[in-house]
Write a protein that holds these residues in place. Sequence first.
Motif, PDB file in Angstrom:
ATOM      1  N   ALA A  46      40.107  43.371  29.248  1.00  0.00           N
ATOM      2  CA  ALA A  46      40.118  44.790  28.884  1.00  0.00           C
ATOM      3  C   ALA A  46      39.068  45.110  27.830  1.00  0.00           C
ATOM      4  N   ASN A  47      38.661  44.093  27.069  1.00  0.00           N
ATOM      5  CA  ASN A  47      37.637  44.289  26.036  1.00  0.00           C
ATOM      6  C   ASN A  47      36.226  43.999  26.538  1.00  0.00           C
ATOM      7  N   ALA A  48      36.093  43.779  27.846  1.00  0.00           N
ATOM      8  CA  ALA A  48      34.767  43.546  28.412  1.00  0.00           C
ATOM      9  C   ALA A  48      33.876  44.749  28.150  1.00  0.00           C
ATOM     10  N   ASP A  49      32.575  44.483  27.966  1.00  0.00           N
ATOM     11  CA  ASP A  49      31.690  45.590  27.606  1.00  0.00           C
ATOM     12  C   ASP A  49      31.344  46.504  28.781  1.00  0.00           C
ATOM     13  N   VAL A  50      31.924  46.243  29.957  1.00  0.00           N
ATOM     14  CA  VAL A  50      31.703  47.158  31.082  1.00  0.00           C
ATOM     15  C   VAL A  50      32.590  48.398  30.971  1.00  0.00           C
ATOM     16  N   TYR A  51      33.626  48.328  30.112  1.00  0.00           N
ATOM     17  CA  TYR A  51      34.566  49.442  30.012  1.00  0.00           C
ATOM     18  C   TYR A  51      34.240  50.333  28.813  1.00  0.00           C
ATOM     19  N   ALA A  52      33.983  51.602  29.101  1.00  0.00           N
ATOM     20  CA  ALA A  52      33.715  52.570  28.028  1.00  0.00           C
ATOM     21  C   ALA A  52      35.014  53.089  27.431  1.00  0.00           C
ATOM     22  N   ASN A  53      36.060  53.126  28.263  1.00  0.00           N
ATOM     23  CA  ASN A  53      37.358  53.635  27.825  1.00  0.00           C
ATOM     24  C   ASN A  53      38.306  52.466  27.633  1.00  0.00           C
ATOM     25  N   ALA A  54      38.498  52.049  26.376  1.00  0.00           N
ATOM     26  CA  ALA A  54      39.306  50.867  26.082  1.00  0.00           C
ATOM     27  C   ALA A  54      40.773  51.078  26.443  1.00  0.00           C
ATOM     28  N   ASP A  55      41.282  52.295  26.235  1.00  0.00           N
ATOM     29  CA  ASP A  55      42.688  52.572  26.542  1.00  0.00           C
ATOM     30  C   ASP A  55      42.940  52.475  28.039  1.00  0.00           C
ATOM     31  N   LEU A  56      42.013  53.018  28.841  1.00  0.00           N
ATOM     32  CA  LEU A  56      42.156  52.946  30.291  1.00  0.00           C
ATOM     33  C   LEU A  56      42.107  51.491  30.749  1.00  0.00           C
ATOM     34  N   ALA A  57      41.178  50.718  30.188  1.00  0.00           N
ATOM     35  CA  ALA A  57      41.044  49.308  30.574  1.00  0.00           C
ATOM     36  C   ALA A  57      42.301  48.525  30.223  1.00  0.00           C
ATOM     37  N   SER A 343      22.300  46.666  31.465  1.00  0.00           N
ATOM     38  CA  SER A 343      23.611  47.140  31.007  1.00  0.00           C
ATOM     39  C   SER A 343      24.716  46.173  31.447  1.00  0.00           C
ATOM     40  N   PRO A 344      25.906  46.244  30.823  1.00  0.00           N
ATOM     41  CA  PRO A 344      27.010  45.345  31.190  1.00  0.00           C
ATOM     42  C   PRO A 344      27.458  45.562  32.632  1.00  0.00           C
ATOM     43  N   ILE A 345      27.691  44.474  33.342  1.00  0.00           N
ATOM     44  CA  ILE A 345      28.155  44.530  34.729  1.00  0.00           C
ATOM     45  C   ILE A 345      29.417  43.688  34.923  1.00  0.00           C
ATOM     46  N   TYR A 346      29.437  42.497  34.330  1.00  0.00           N
ATOM     47  CA  TYR A 346      30.489  41.514  34.619  1.00  0.00           C
ATOM     48  C   TYR A 346      31.650  41.572  33.622  1.00  0.00           C
ATOM     49  N   ILE A 347      32.856  41.395  34.178  1.00  0.00           N
ATOM     50  CA  ILE A 347      34.078  41.327  33.373  1.00  0.00           C
ATOM     51  C   ILE A 347      34.290  39.896  32.888  1.00  0.00           C
ATOM     52  N   ASP A 348      33.990  38.937  33.766  1.00  0.00           N
ATOM     53  CA  ASP A 348      34.123  37.515  33.449  1.00  0.00           C
ATOM     54  C   ASP A 348      33.055  36.762  34.228  1.00  0.00           C
TER      55      ASP A 348
END
Length: 376
Positions: A46-57, A343-348
């Motif tokens: 959820a803290n991956a840099d691909v997510y702009a909305n931390a609450d949604l992630a 830009s960030p693409i990968y979660i893991d």
Amino acid sequence: MAALLNGIWVVLGVALLLLMSLEVLLTSYYERADKEEIVSAAKAAANADVYANADLAEGYFKEFKDAAHWPLPWASYTQSRAPDYTGKFINVNEGIRRTWNSGTINDDRSARLRIFFFGGSTLWGYGSRDDFTIPSLVAKKLAEKGTGAKVTNYAVGADVTTQSLIRFVLELRKRNAPDLVVFYGGRMDAFSACYEGKPGVPIGSSNLERISSDKEAKARVTIKLENFALTRLLTGKRKFVGCLEKLDALSDGALEVYLGNVRFVKAISESLSFKTLFYLEPQLSDKTHRTKYEEDHLLKSEKRLPGRNDIYSLMRSKLVKEYESSGQNVIHDLHDMFSDVASPIYIDGSHYGEDGNELISRKITADILALYAPAK
């Protein structure tokens, strides 16, 4: 002598009682620790840099934790299926992930293209909401271009192409044939060969072999040392050997299995008159401009299973070379899809977020439109 024997029995009894108590306590501890590890992994994703909305992630991964139910439920022939789930971000019915489909394009539903997608967790949409998986985004883009399509996402986490092929055959057996079938993956074929130490088998096959038919009865009553919590305490976490020493042979085997499945699908397509598209998915090591987050996860994935990235790269290069020399354009290699993206693409180490899905869906949509373009 009697007193000595009695004392020995008392000591043995106390020791056995202590060991049993320790086993119970350790079992409870490891169960909690394993659950906490899953929760922490979800929080990290959820803290991956691909997510702009931390609450949604965070909300998504809380839901994914409930929906995953790993290991996946058993299914005949394919070994697994996606568990059914109803949520805000994730919905699965009869093992099929919900896909966006428009009712506004082509009121005549019989005129819509029927498109089946098969693959593993990246196609299923790990880290993505229902409407932003690759199949959903393809359906949206086709609708925007005025092409009506009924898209179905048959992907299941950890599927190798043979499992996807069997799922497809089971649909054909029900006389449920598409106009177009898309197979997206390839990486799991290489990963499975590295993980299991032999090509052409699904992930987890080695566990199933331990309880094959001739050993099943024995397995039910045998007390296995490796199943005790005390053993886990003494030996530590299981470490995977990897496949660096057998890269060439295993990549050859994985390649032959993958190509065999491609040939089989092509043969069926000629008989049943549907079109096919095959895609070799990108992996994190293909991305030239990696963020610090992505670089850290690439190192972690390689450390956990040495050779997992190299074997896929080798298999893919051999496959592309073989098809280029034959002059065929059946398989689309997406290794450079994110190569120049900063830009960030990968979660893991394996999965990308919705921005990655967006780029891939554009490519697949263009290929579909070209496939059905009117002849000039």
